[in-house]
Design a protein around this motif. Structure first.
Motif, PDB file in Angstrom:
ATOM      1  N   THR A  77       0.980  -1.397  -0.135  1.00 44.05           N
ATOM      2  CA  THR A  77       0.051   0.024  -0.483  1.00 44.05           C
ATOM      3  C   THR A  77       0.886   0.958  -0.135  1.00 44.05           C
ATOM      4  O   THR A  77       1.670   1.419   0.558  1.00 44.05           O
TER       5      THR A  77
ATOM      6  N   ASN B 281      -4.641   9.882  -2.373  1.00 40.16           N
ATOM      7  CA  ASN B 281      -4.760   8.946  -1.400  1.00 40.16           C
ATOM      8  C   ASN B 281      -4.242   7.835  -1.680  1.00 40.16           C
ATOM      9  O   ASN B 281      -2.863   8.033  -2.028  1.00 40.16           O
ATOM     10  N   SER B 282      -4.380   6.617  -0.973  1.00 42.78           N
ATOM     11  CA  SER B 282      -2.588   5.606  -1.211  1.00 42.78           C
ATOM     12  C   SER B 282      -3.452   4.964  -2.232  1.00 42.78           C
ATOM     13  O   SER B 282      -4.960   5.184  -2.698  1.00 42.78           O
ATOM     14  N   GLU B 283      -2.710   3.664  -2.738  1.00 35.82           N
ATOM     15  CA  GLU B 283      -3.253   2.839  -4.130  1.00 35.82           C
ATOM     16  C   GLU B 283      -2.110   1.581  -4.129  1.00 35.82           C
ATOM     17  O   GLU B 283      -0.986   1.746  -2.675  1.00 35.82           O
ATOM     18  N   THR B 284      -2.579   0.917  -3.886  1.00 38.39           N
ATOM     19  CA  THR B 284      -1.707  -0.926  -4.017  1.00 38.39           C
ATOM     20  C   THR B 284      -1.219  -0.880  -5.901  1.00 38.39           C
ATOM     21  O   THR B 284      -1.437  -0.466  -6.238  1.00 38.39           O
ATOM     22  N   ARG B 285      -0.111  -1.507  -4.471  1.00 32.36           N
ATOM     23  CA  ARG B 285       0.940  -2.121  -5.621  1.00 32.36           C
ATOM     24  C   ARG B 285       1.502  -2.703  -6.005  1.00 32.36           C
ATOM     25  O   ARG B 285       2.330  -3.214  -4.577  1.00 32.36           O
TER      26      ARG B 285
END
Lengths: 1071, 549
Positions: free
Chosen positions: B350, B358-362
């Motif tokens: 994350t 915002n946050s992001e899934t990588r």
């Protein structure tokens, strides 16, 4: 007839330019005619000569001048005027010239022209001297007889000058294009004589101090943004006797002469009377120019909210942000609700003071000049200052008959506290003052709402606190220079003098730079997700110069009319230039501000560039009867920087040698007997010259292949191929043609000097890419050519010469046209500070190359018809233009705005430029004003671009108040969008402005206090104002800009400190 | 004429000055070594120079992964992908694409040539020709670099002399370029002269690289690869075998991903030492060679940007399928879907993008590593060595031996077991399959297993599983079995070495060997979704396999 044709053709080969050619023909015919005249007249003069009666009067009153002295310049004869101002002298030849001088008056030179009675009017010495002996590069000469193109600046009278270049800036504005580096005192200016003779290498003139070439280190990189270690600031302006600007680079400086020469001489003892001169001044200043007005707190609040929304923030979230919460009960209310004028936090009134004492005197055995000076300044940016201490001792000792020894010893220290200047987001307080949110405060508040003395940290927009930089930075530059020179000189015989000048100099600069933890936004390491929270940098630069010039001079006069002078010599110069640099990050405390082992990301690097130069030179001057002058000169140069297999050079002693010949000639037409004897035209001299010179500023490593150590991992070092050399590398060669005219008109009231020149430079040093099989990299080659054509006019007019009122005006105007003639690929572009600069055949070097804007797209209507798009900066994906975006001209009409749509949008070169001065005297009062101007040059306003791009959270200029917000709104300011996807702020004509200006540079009022005692010879008080008035349409802080010393940096405004506006008062005592 | 005497004295002095003029014009360049003064005649010089070669090699680390994987089927682009990466992925690279720059290869090649040319190999210290090892190592790096250049661009200027002037270089470029088939024999001949020379001694390079030998490439590995591309399968097998033996490179059960079993059922916990293998800092035995560089200020790690910071790449569905369609066996009775190497190959993180977003899934590649000071890209490792060996022996007519490398491991016990390796493959016993030697059986005295099958690294105890065999149809010839095993090996290469930079070249090698461009085209196209037809069509033409030169 046949001989004539041959000589015609051979001249045609040498002088490519037909205008010059025609001129030379006229010149030669005139000479021929003159000599016929001579042969016709010569028998008329009997061997005892003939008597000339000279009457000397004051030009204003017409009263006779008693005790005026006259002497002939060719065949010795002299006289002194009686109470009627009359004398008679016995001249040998009718075409001789008499020089007349009298106490309190300027000298004049009067051609006899065969007259038996001569009437001479003298002007008071209030006016600038127009005739006299001058120090040339190799020997003294008479100004009226100088065949080369040069301008001489004498020691100034009053004013707060710190260095020679400031002085040149004021008085030779048309002959030296000088661009002030910044408002920081002593930084001087980037100077260019007659256009740009190089694109990538040094184009600034060679600087000689007492004949010794100074390593100007023009490409030295300081740790401090916007700062340049100006070597000329080592020399106090009070120590300068004269500055001779030699515009037509004399070929005896061969490979160093192409950019012209600035020959500075320091004061020497001249008489046995001990003279003491005391100068002192002090003054205050404020930041000059005009700030670009920025939005106030409320406007900025709205702007930044808009930016947040365009960055993808949900509008409904915004109220949570403390700076948008207007509830005074909010805990953070005080922090975010201030009205700070950040300019008040950053700037202050500057203060300067300077004390100088110069003593000179001597006896039969020796003359000496000694000086001591101190200058201290508190800069207009808080916590910046400068202190200079300088001392110099020059002596001329007569050891015994025929053997003299000259000695120069000088020592200067300059200590500075500096802060970054110009557009630098996290480190320049002056820039931060513009972009910092006005609603923030430099210091924190207690919970109760009282301001503390604790510094605020960087803010939530990632912008540093300028006060933190001012209080916590440790940014210093300590510089010193020491030099000692000795010159034994032996008169071998009546005709020969042998001398050898040896000079040793040591320059050392030590710089520290500290970026604090507190208050300064951390910087992301490139390509990494780690941050630099604070860092320290240190740098030590040292240059040791050794110079030797052994010279044999010859002088002879044959039959009284053939005056011969020759000089030959060998010159050797060695410079050892060493840089040591260290840097380290993240001590994480502001208590430790030096390079310690515990720092992270430490690195050190250095350079040690040695250069050696050997040159043999000779000149031969022939002067026939003070009317015809021919000067031939040549130098052969070898340099450690030249390649070993250089074409167009000869091999000697294992090195390549370049040869640089030149010829300059002059004819003083006004001395001819046939010259009309009129008060209208008193003197006429025509000059012509053709000189080949070079620019040996080669990269020291470019001519050989070498391996160099590179850091590998955190401990190892690997030996890699550092550069593939070009063993054929050589100097840039400039062939210049010059014709000039010196006139004195209206009974010597108006003097004028005009020059036309063409400088053709070929073998330009350009970088080429390696063949692919060598890997990545570039090597230098001599390929390409350019030319500079131009003209200069300098005028001096005695407007009023009344009993107690005198008025003189002087002006110098210059024009040049720089044009690239050839380049390896026809063109190249350079990216610099966000600008694209185009250098292309047929245009000037580095013209602005970008997009042309056609206003703001006001509504959808046009876009629906024809959607316009542009590739995204990083991903290359299509971005469509929307209403509110800038409409850029689509040159290729493919509805895509991309690189193919760039065009020339501006030219940083002026149409003309120069300076003028007026000097008004009334009794003991003198009022002097200096103006300078530039017309027709464009400036890339990088500073304003950074304040009007509207693409991030920085505070912006008031122009953003008129940003496009909705359809139908008529505005020229595009919408503000975070990240600027459509590239509205791209390099376009939006940022190109006309940089024309007229400026009152200084105005000085002085008063000679009428006291004269045994002790006190004179006592002057003066007051001077700097940069008080400027006329310009330029929107930036100051139209006088120079972003660096390179050619391509001129005309870029990075928002450096404008020249200070200030008032200085001083005294001058002669004891 | 007294002055004349003085003039003579003057000219005498000048003459003296001029006689020393050559020195007067000789500048001291303390920081650099002029090429003509560059001679390598002490071991210290050669280490310093060897690091220079390795330094030049640094530029190829990111490239190796991008060109090998972005063009393969195991990675796909995120919307953040830059124009350059996009072009590579779509097989439409522009000539100025930064990954299509041949110059970085030549920088290594020329540096090696200069090293080889100036090295005095005759120097003897303590009874050894000490410089021989560096000599061999430089040749190996040179050959590997040429191989990469040819695999990626199809052609290269081949030269063996050191280019120290632009004229030299222009002469080389005036000659026509050669293709892989033409250059391979030259590289092989060059390396065969040094094939038995071991790597030079180790050097500790800072905190992270404990063994400097891992920055070099073993001659035998490179030579094995060259043979493999050249179709010399037995020679390739021999080279790999010699490397295993001489450098003691056993594929043991050390680096495995294993599911915890409690009460005869899997828990969700699995242990993994596999990822340890990729860390240069730990001096792991798995890692044979890597390209490494510093992450100090100013030198960045391009892979970290691609996979994490800028997040331009992520695993493709196809890659996930490779792992997910495998079966993990604890025993014949207890199994579960999915090869565990999936979890060792990438992680799901994350990411917080600052206070204003915002946050992001990588999905982040775990194969490249980055420590505080160092990034490293594995080039050669033991798993790859065994798979390459398997590929070679399979094509040498020994599919069962090859399959044993995947399933059982190879030591005396397996070799002697006719049900694993039937007699027709070991009589006569080729020298490259003599696993009876002590080094391959060091653990025989203990209960530990000497070598493991590669497949067991992520799929559990497959050596006991009866269903994991070479499939067979009644009419299958040896050639059919070979093709079957080769397909298994290609799949295993994906499972084991995904994202490491080998993929596209592995597919290329097999497709060329089979003379079947569709083999490569369909595999690569499988990741492309809507674009797959276009890609398939493009890649049926072999010239599109190469970047512009």
């Amino acid at each position: 007839m046949i001989r004539n044709r041959i000589s015609n053709r051979s001249r045609g080969r040498i002088f490519k330019h037909s205008g010059l050619h025609v001129f030379l023909w006229i010149f030669c015919l005139s000479v021929l005619y003159g000599s016929l005249e001579l042969s016709a007249q010569a028998p008329a003069a009997d061997s005892l000569g003939y008597t000339v009666v000279i009457k000397v009067v004051d030009a204003n009153s017409g009263e006779p001048v008693e005790a005026a002295q006259a002497k002939t310049l060719l065949f010795e004869a002299a006289g002194t005027s009686d109470q009627d101002g009359v004398m008679s002298i016995v001249a040998t030849v009718p075409y001789d010239v008499v020089e007349v001088r009298a106490f309190g008056y300027n000298r004049v030179e009067v051609p006899l022209q065969g007259r038996s009675e001569v009437f001479v009017e003298l002007y008071p010495d209030f006016f600038s001297a127009q005739v006299g002996e001058e120090e040339g590069l190799l020997a003294n000469f008479r100004k009226s007889q100088n065949p080369a193109s040069s301008v001489k600046l004498d020691a100034f009278k009053h004013g707060a000058y710190l260095s020679a270049d400031e002085f040149i800036h004021g008085y030779a504005g048309g002959e030296v294009r000088s661009l002030r580096r910044s408002g920081v005192s002593g930084l001087g200016s980037a100077m260019f004589l007659r256009g740009y003779n190089s694109i990538h290498r040094n184009s600034q003139p060679l600087i000689l101090v007492d004949g010794v070439p100074i390593n100007s280190a023009y490409d030295e990189v300081s740790l401090h943004k916007g700062y340049f270690g100006n070597r000329l600031a080592d020399l106090s302006a009070y120590d300068i006797e004269s500055i001779n600007v030699i515009k037509e680079g004399s070929p005896i400086y061969g490979g160093k002469g192409a950019n012209g020469i600035i020959d500075i001489r320091t004061k020497r003892g001249k008489s046995m009377v001990t003279k003491i001169e005391v100068n002192a001044f002090a003054g205050i200043s404020e930041v000059g120019g005009r700030e670009i007005p920025v939005m106030d707190g409320d406007a900025y609040r709205i702007y930044v909210s808009d930016q947040l929304v365009s960055a993808g923030r949900d509008p409904s979230d915004l109220a949570e942000l403390a700076f948008l919460n207007d509830d005074p009960g909010n805990l953070e209310y005080r922090r975010y609700h201030n009205a700070t004028d950040w300019n008040d936090e950053v700037y202050r009134s500057g203060f300067i003071q300077s004390y100088n004492i110069n003593v000179d005197g001597g006896d039969e055995q020796a003359f000496y000049a000694f000086s001591l000076g101190y200058t201290g300044e508190d800069g207009v940016v808080r916590n910046t200052d400068m202190q200079r201490l300088n001392t110099r001792f020059n002596a001329d000792i007569n050891l015994r008959d025929g053997l003299d020894l000259a000695m120069n010893v000088a020592f200067t220290t300059v200590d500075r506290n500096l802060l970054d200047d110009g557009v630098a987001e996290s480190s320049s307080p002056s820039y931060l003052a513009s972009i910092k949110a006005p609603f923030l405060n430099p210091y924190t508040y207690t919970l109760g709402g009282t301001e503390t003395s604790v510094l605020e940290d960087y803010d939530l927009f990632g912008i540093s606190n300028p006060n933190a930089l001012i209080e916590l930075a440790l940014n210093t530059n300590k510089h010193y220079r020491f030099n000692v020179g000795v010159e034994p000189k032996a008169r071998l015989s009546e005709h020969f003098v042998l001398s050898n000048y040896f000079d040793y100099s040591l320059d050392k600069s030590k710089e520290t730079y500290y970026s604090p933890v507190k208050g300064v936004a951390p910087i992301l390491f490139p390509g990494n997700d780690d941050y630099s929270e604070n860092f320290f940098r240190g740098q030590v630069i040292r240059n040791v110069g050794l110079y030797n010039d052994a010279r044999l001079q010859f002088n002879d006069v044959v039959n009284g009319e053939h005056i011969l002078a020759g000089r030959m010599g060998v010159r050797y110069l060695m410079n050892n230039y060493r840089v040591e640099y260290g840097e380290g990050h993240n001590s994480k405390t502001d208590q430790v501000r030096n390079l310690i082992n515990e720092l992270e990301y430490r690195r050190v690097k250095g350079d040690n560039a040695d250069s050696r130069y050997l040159s043999g030179y000779f000149t031969f001057d022939y002067n026939y009867a003070n009317r015809y002058f021919v000067s031939l000169s040549a130098a052969a140069d070898a340099s450690s920087r030249y390649g070993a297999d250089t074409e167009g050079a000869f091999d000697f002693l294992g090195s390549s040698w370049g040869v640089f010949p030149g010829v300059n000639a002059a004819w003083v037409a006004s001395s001819e007997s046939f010259f009309p004897k009129s008060k209208l035209l008193n003197q006429l001299k025509v000059r012509a010259g053709y000189n080949i010179t070079g620019n040996d500023d080669l990269d020291p490593y470019a001519s050989f292949t070498y391996l160099v150590s590179q850091r590998y991992m955190d401990r190892g070092n690997g030996l890699v191929l550092g550069g593939i050399g070009n063993s054929g590398l050589k100097w840039e060669r400039t062939a210049s043609s010059n014709v000039g005219l010196d006139l004195s008109l209206f009974n010597n009231r108006l003097t004028m000097s005009a020059d036309w020149y063409n400088k053709a430079t070929d073998d330009l040093l350009v970088l080429k890419e390696y063949p692919q099989v060598l890997g990545k990299g570039h090597y230098w080659v001599n390929d390409g050519s350019l030319s500079n054509t131009g003209a200069e006019v300098a005028l001096n007019l005695k407007v009023l010469n009344l009993t107690r009122l005198w008025w003189e005006v002087g002006a110098s105007v210059g024009h040049y046209k720089n044009e690239i003639v050839g380049l390896p690929n026809g063109r190249f572009t350079t990216s610099l500070l966000g600008a694209e600069l185009l250098s292309e055949e047929g245009s000037a070097a580095g013209v602005f190359y970008g997009y042309k804007s056609l206003g703001v797209i006001q509504n959808d209507a046009a876009l629906i018809q024809q959607p316009l798009k542009t590739p995204h900066v990083t991903t290359g994906e299509d971005v469509f233009f929307l209403p509110g975006d800038v409409l850029f001209e689509d040159l290729d009409e493919n509805n895509v705005i991309d690189e193919a749509d760039r065009q020339i949008i501006g030219d940083p070169n002026p149409d003309f430029f120069g300076s003028f001065n007026t000097l008004l005297g009334y009794g003991n009062f003198t009022l002097e004003a200096l103006f300078n101007f530039s017309y027709g040059n464009d400036i890339y306003n990088h500073h304003r671009r950074s304040l009007e791009s509207g693409n991030d959270f920085r505070n912006q200029s008031e122009a953003l108040l008129y940003r496009w917000k909705s359809e139908g709104q008529q505005t020229t300011q595009p919408r503000a969008v975070f990240g600027d996807p459509a590239g509205n702020a791209r390099f376009s004509d939006r940022w190109i402005e006309d940089g024309s200006f007229l400026r009152l540079k200084t105005i000085t009022l002085s008063y000679r206090v009428p006291v004269k005692t045994q002790m006190l010879e004179s006592f002057d008080v003066w007051i001077s104002g700097n940069n008080l008035w400027t006329l310009t349409d330029y929107l930036g802080r100051d139209p006088e800009v120079s972003a660096g010393n390179g050619v391509l940096y001129q005309g870029i405004d990075t928002g450096l400190l404008p020249g200070n506006r200030g008032i200085v008062g001083g005294i001058k005592l002669n004891l | 004429m007294k002055w004349l005497n003085r003039v003579f004295v003057l000219f005498g002095v000048l003459g003296l000055m001029l006689s020393s003029c050559e020195d007067m014009l000789e500048a001291d360049y303390n920081g650099v070594i002029a090429e003509e003064d560059y001679h390598l005649n002490s071991p210290n010089d050669s280490i310093y120079s060897m690091l220079g070669i390795v330094k030049a090699l640094e530029a190829l680390g990111e490239r190796y992964v991008v060109l090998g994987e972005v063009r393969g089927e195991l990675l796909e682009l995120t919307p953040n992908a830059s124009e350059d990466i996009r072009q590579i992925s779509n097989f439409e690279p522009a000539p100025d694409n930064r990954y299509a720059d041949v110059r970085d290869y030549y920088a290594v090649i020329n540096r090696c040539n200069l090293f080889v040319e100036r090295l005095d190999t005759s120097i003897v210290a303590q009874g050894q020709k000490v410089m021989q090892k560096e000599f061999a190592a430089a040749k190996a790096i040179r050959a590997w670099t040429y191989l990469q250049l040819l695999l990626n661009h199809g052609e290269a200027h081949y030269y063996e002399n050191a280019l120290v002037s632009v004229l030299d270089a222009e002469e080389v470029e005036s000659k026509s370029r050669m293709n892989l088939e033409e250059v391979l024999p030259l590289l092989i001949a060059d390396l065969e002269t040094v094939r038995d020379i071991p790597l030079p001694g180790s050097l500790e390079l800072g905190e992270d690289v404990v063994d400097s030998r891992k920055l070099l490439l073993p001659v035998r590995f490179v030579l094995g690869d060259l043979y493999l591309y050249n179709g010399d399968y037995e020679k390739a097998a021999q080279a790999y075998y010699d490397l295993m033996y001489n450098d003691f490179l056993l594929l043991t059960d050390e680096y495995r991903l294993q599911l915890e079993v409690v009460d005869l059922a899997f828990t969700d916990y699995f242990s993994s030492s596999w990822n340890q293998a990729f860390r240069p800092i730990n001096n792991e035995t798995e890692l044979v060679s890597f390209i490494a560089g510093s992450v100090a200020y100013g030198s960045s790690n391009g892979l970290d940007s691609l996979f994490r910071l800028d997040y331009e790449l992520k695993p493709s569905e196809v890659a996930l399928d490779y792992w997910d369609t495998q079966t993990y066996y604890h025993s014949q009775a207890l199994s579960r879907q999915g090869d565990l190497r999936r979890y060792g190959s990438f992680s799901v993180n994350t990411f917080y993008l600052g206070s204003l977003a915002n946050s992001e899934t990588r999905w982040v590649n775990r194969k490249y590593t980055q420590t505080e000071n160092t990034w490293a890209v594995p080039i050669y490792r033991v798993g790859l060595l065994y798979l390459r060996y398997a590929e070679a022996v399979n094509r040498a007519g020994k599919p069962n031996l090859a399959f044993a490398v995947l399933k059982n491991g190879v030591s005396a016990a397996e070799l002697n077991n006719n049900s694993i390796i039937p007699e027709q493959e070991k009589i006569p016993l080729a020298p490259y399959m003599d696993f009876t030697r002590d080094r391959f059986n060091v653990f025989s005295a203990t209960s530990e297993i000497n070598t493991r099958g590669v497949h067991s690294r992520g799929s559990g105890n497959v050596h006991n599983i009866v269903s994991y065999v070479i499939a067979s149809e009644p009419d299958w010839t040896l050639q059919d079995s070979i093709l079957y095993v080769e397909d298994l090996i290609v799949t295993e290469l994906a499972l084991e070495t995904a994202f490491e930079g080998n993929r596209f070249h592995d597919l290329m090698r097999v497709a060329k060997r089979r003379n079947d461009p569709a083999y490569l085209a369909s595999k690569v196209a499988s990741r492309a979704g809507a674009e797959s037809l276009r890609l398939q069509g493009l890649l049926m033409d072999e010239k599109n396999w190469y970047l512009p030169y």
